[in-house]
Design a protein around this motif. Sequence first.
Motif, PDB file in Angstrom:
ATOM      1  N   SER A 143       0.819  -1.210   0.000  1.00  0.00           N
ATOM      2  CA  SER A 143       0.000   0.000   0.000  1.00  0.00           C
ATOM      3  C   SER A 143       0.855   1.263   0.000  1.00  0.00           C
ATOM      4  O   SER A 143       0.525   2.252  -0.665  1.00  0.00           O
ATOM      5  N   LEU A 144       1.961   1.248   0.736  1.00  0.00           N
ATOM      6  CA  LEU A 144       2.842   2.414   0.748  1.00  0.00           C
ATOM      7  C   LEU A 144       3.410   2.690  -0.637  1.00  0.00           C
ATOM      8  O   LEU A 144       3.521   3.843  -1.064  1.00  0.00           O
ATOM      9  N   LYS A 145       3.734   1.633  -1.370  1.00  0.00           N
ATOM     10  CA  LYS A 145       4.213   1.817  -2.748  1.00  0.00           C
ATOM     11  C   LYS A 145       3.091   2.325  -3.642  1.00  0.00           C
ATOM     12  O   LYS A 145       3.302   3.198  -4.489  1.00  0.00           O
ATOM     13  N   LYS A 146       1.909   1.795  -3.440  1.00  0.00           N
ATOM     14  CA  LYS A 146       0.744   2.228  -4.224  1.00  0.00           C
ATOM     15  C   LYS A 146       0.498   3.719  -4.079  1.00  0.00           C
ATOM     16  O   LYS A 146       0.107   4.401  -5.034  1.00  0.00           O
ATOM     17  N   PHE A 147       0.747   4.258  -2.882  1.00  0.00           N
ATOM     18  CA  PHE A 147       0.471   5.664  -2.620  1.00  0.00           C
ATOM     19  C   PHE A 147       1.696   6.557  -2.791  1.00  0.00           C
ATOM     20  O   PHE A 147       1.666   7.718  -2.382  1.00  0.00           O
ATOM     21  N   GLY A 148       2.761   6.032  -3.405  1.00  0.00           N
ATOM     22  CA  GLY A 148       3.821   6.926  -3.839  1.00  0.00           C
ATOM     23  C   GLY A 148       5.226   6.680  -3.337  1.00  0.00           C
ATOM     24  O   GLY A 148       6.167   7.276  -3.871  1.00  0.00           O
ATOM     25  N   PHE A 149       5.409   5.846  -2.305  1.00  0.00           N
ATOM     26  CA  PHE A 149       6.765   5.595  -1.824  1.00  0.00           C
ATOM     27  C   PHE A 149       7.373   4.475  -2.675  1.00  0.00           C
ATOM     28  O   PHE A 149       7.239   3.292  -2.377  1.00  0.00           O
ATOM     29  N   SER A 150       8.067   4.863  -3.740  1.00  0.00           N
ATOM     30  CA  SER A 150       8.512   3.883  -4.731  1.00  0.00           C
ATOM     31  C   SER A 150       9.686   3.040  -4.259  1.00  0.00           C
ATOM     32  O   SER A 150       9.971   1.997  -4.833  1.00  0.00           O
ATOM     33  N   SER A 151      10.387   3.484  -3.228  1.00  0.00           N
ATOM     34  CA  SER A 151      11.529   2.730  -2.707  1.00  0.00           C
ATOM     35  C   SER A 151      11.346   2.532  -1.202  1.00  0.00           C
ATOM     36  O   SER A 151      11.261   3.507  -0.449  1.00  0.00           O
ATOM     37  N   ILE A 152      11.264   1.275  -0.778  1.00  0.00           N
ATOM     38  CA  ILE A 152      11.151   0.939   0.644  1.00  0.00           C
ATOM     39  C   ILE A 152      12.335   0.049   0.996  1.00  0.00           C
ATOM     40  O   ILE A 152      12.462  -1.069   0.498  1.00  0.00           O
ATOM     41  N   ASN A 153      13.202   0.545   1.861  1.00  0.00           N
ATOM     42  CA  ASN A 153      14.463  -0.123   2.145  1.00  0.00           C
ATOM     43  C   ASN A 153      14.559  -0.622   3.575  1.00  0.00           C
ATOM     44  O   ASN A 153      14.068   0.013   4.501  1.00  0.00           O
ATOM     45  N   ALA A 154      15.207  -1.768   3.739  1.00  0.00           N
ATOM     46  CA  ALA A 154      15.571  -2.315   5.045  1.00  0.00           C
ATOM     47  C   ALA A 154      16.704  -3.298   4.812  1.00  0.00           C
ATOM     48  O   ALA A 154      16.921  -3.760   3.681  1.00  0.00           O
ATOM     49  N   SER A 155      17.436  -3.621   5.865  1.00  0.00           N
ATOM     50  CA  SER A 155      18.526  -4.585   5.724  1.00  0.00           C
ATOM     51  C   SER A 155      17.994  -6.010   5.684  1.00  0.00           C
ATOM     52  O   SER A 155      16.946  -6.313   6.268  1.00  0.00           O
ATOM     53  N   ASN A 156      18.708  -6.870   4.980  1.00  0.00           N
ATOM     54  CA  ASN A 156      18.424  -8.296   5.022  1.00  0.00           C
ATOM     55  C   ASN A 156      19.118  -8.921   6.227  1.00  0.00           C
ATOM     56  O   ASN A 156      20.196  -8.490   6.628  1.00  0.00           O
ATOM     57  N   LEU A 157      18.496  -9.933   6.790  1.00  0.00           N
ATOM     58  CA  LEU A 157      19.089 -10.674   7.904  1.00  0.00           C
ATOM     59  C   LEU A 157      20.205 -11.573   7.389  1.00  0.00           C
ATOM     60  O   LEU A 157      20.049 -12.265   6.377  1.00  0.00           O
ATOM     61  N   SER A 158      21.344 -11.563   8.073  1.00  0.00           N
ATOM     62  CA  SER A 158      22.437 -12.481   7.770  1.00  0.00           C
ATOM     63  C   SER A 158      23.244 -12.690   9.048  1.00  0.00           C
ATOM     64  O   SER A 158      24.149 -11.912   9.370  1.00  0.00           O
ATOM     65  N   VAL A 159      22.876 -13.738   9.786  1.00  0.00           N
ATOM     66  CA  VAL A 159      23.480 -14.010  11.091  1.00  0.00           C
ATOM     67  C   VAL A 159      24.165 -15.371  11.064  1.00  0.00           C
ATOM     68  O   VAL A 159      23.542 -16.368  10.680  1.00  0.00           O
ATOM     69  N   PRO A 160      25.454 -15.452  11.440  1.00  0.00           N
ATOM     70  CA  PRO A 160      26.147 -16.740  11.432  1.00  0.00           C
ATOM     71  C   PRO A 160      25.507 -17.729  12.405  1.00  0.00           C
ATOM     72  O   PRO A 160      25.106 -17.381  13.510  1.00  0.00           O
ATOM     73  N   MET A 161      25.407 -18.976  11.969  1.00  0.00           N
ATOM     74  CA  MET A 161      24.928 -20.064  12.817  1.00  0.00           C
ATOM     75  C   MET A 161      26.105 -20.783  13.462  1.00  0.00           C
ATOM     76  O   MET A 161      27.215 -20.796  12.922  1.00  0.00           O
ATOM     77  N   SER A 162      25.834 -21.393  14.580  1.00  0.00           N
ATOM     78  CA  SER A 162      26.845 -22.278  15.155  1.00  0.00           C
ATOM     79  C   SER A 162      26.900 -23.538  14.314  1.00  0.00           C
ATOM     80  O   SER A 162      25.918 -23.945  13.706  1.00  0.00           O
ATOM     81  N   GLY A 163      28.053 -24.146  14.257  1.00  0.00           N
ATOM     82  CA  GLY A 163      28.188 -25.382  13.485  1.00  0.00           C
ATOM     83  C   GLY A 163      29.005 -25.200  12.231  1.00  0.00           C
ATOM     84  O   GLY A 163      29.527 -26.166  11.671  1.00  0.00           O
ATOM     85  N   GLY A 164      29.129 -23.955  11.754  1.00  0.00           N
ATOM     86  CA  GLY A 164      29.961 -23.707  10.599  1.00  0.00           C
ATOM     87  C   GLY A 164      31.405 -23.517  11.029  1.00  0.00           C
ATOM     88  O   GLY A 164      31.720 -23.435  12.214  1.00  0.00           O
ATOM     89  N   ASP A 165      32.304 -23.445  10.068  1.00  0.00           N
ATOM     90  CA  ASP A 165      33.691 -23.170  10.409  1.00  0.00           C
ATOM     91  C   ASP A 165      34.114 -21.851   9.778  1.00  0.00           C
ATOM     92  O   ASP A 165      33.356 -21.206   9.050  1.00  0.00           O
TER      93      ASP A 165
END
Length: 216
Positions: A143-165
């Motif tokens: 709806s916000l885009k429909k009413f004129g806010f053509s760009s809506i920005n936020a960060s993507n989640l990227s959190v390291p998990m335990s178990g990786g090296d």
Amino acid sequence: MIKTDDTTDTFTYHDSNGGEHNVGTFEKNENGLINAPNIDYDSDGTSVSVSSKPGNESEINISGTALAAVVGASADSGEEVFITRGSNADGSSPGDSKTHKNGNAIDIRFAGKEGSRNPTDFEVDVNSFNQIDQDASSRMNTSLKKFGFSSINASNLSVPMSGGDTNNPIFITGKVSGTTHIKNHFDHQHLYRFKPNVTIRNKAVPVPTLTRGVKL
């Protein structure tokens, strides 16, 4: 929206059945900006919920057309829009921001589950990200885009998990529905590139009053 050269702007939402809903009249400052109000309107099947962050009044000034778009988006989606930042009273960008000019770029809180608009910061916190309501976010942002806010920005989640090296880390990833990734925006959405659909209506009104209708 009736936008004039006097000290106030009046906002009326026109629903799909032709009904008119007077949402409120709000004062403008000398630069034509409105200090983001709290609106709680619910009548005849139309609801509008707009909130503003308390204590942040000095940098939460927005243009009349931007407020009209937020009102329309709330009524259209049925979601509360919680504003945390706009412009300074003179239309300049507050703090270290460079994009919050003339009241047309706005920061809002994420849509939380069960209607919450509590502060959220998921930079290193998967649990906080999981409190975001993706369905509500989709409705609100569409709806916000429909009413004129053509760009809506936020960060993507990227959190390291335990178990990786170290050489092969494993990440938990995610995206808030309806947003485009931007760095360092883990605690709010940034509404930008405002392009409202505005119609200028010529009416017999005293000069220099201008009647401007925003299609809601």
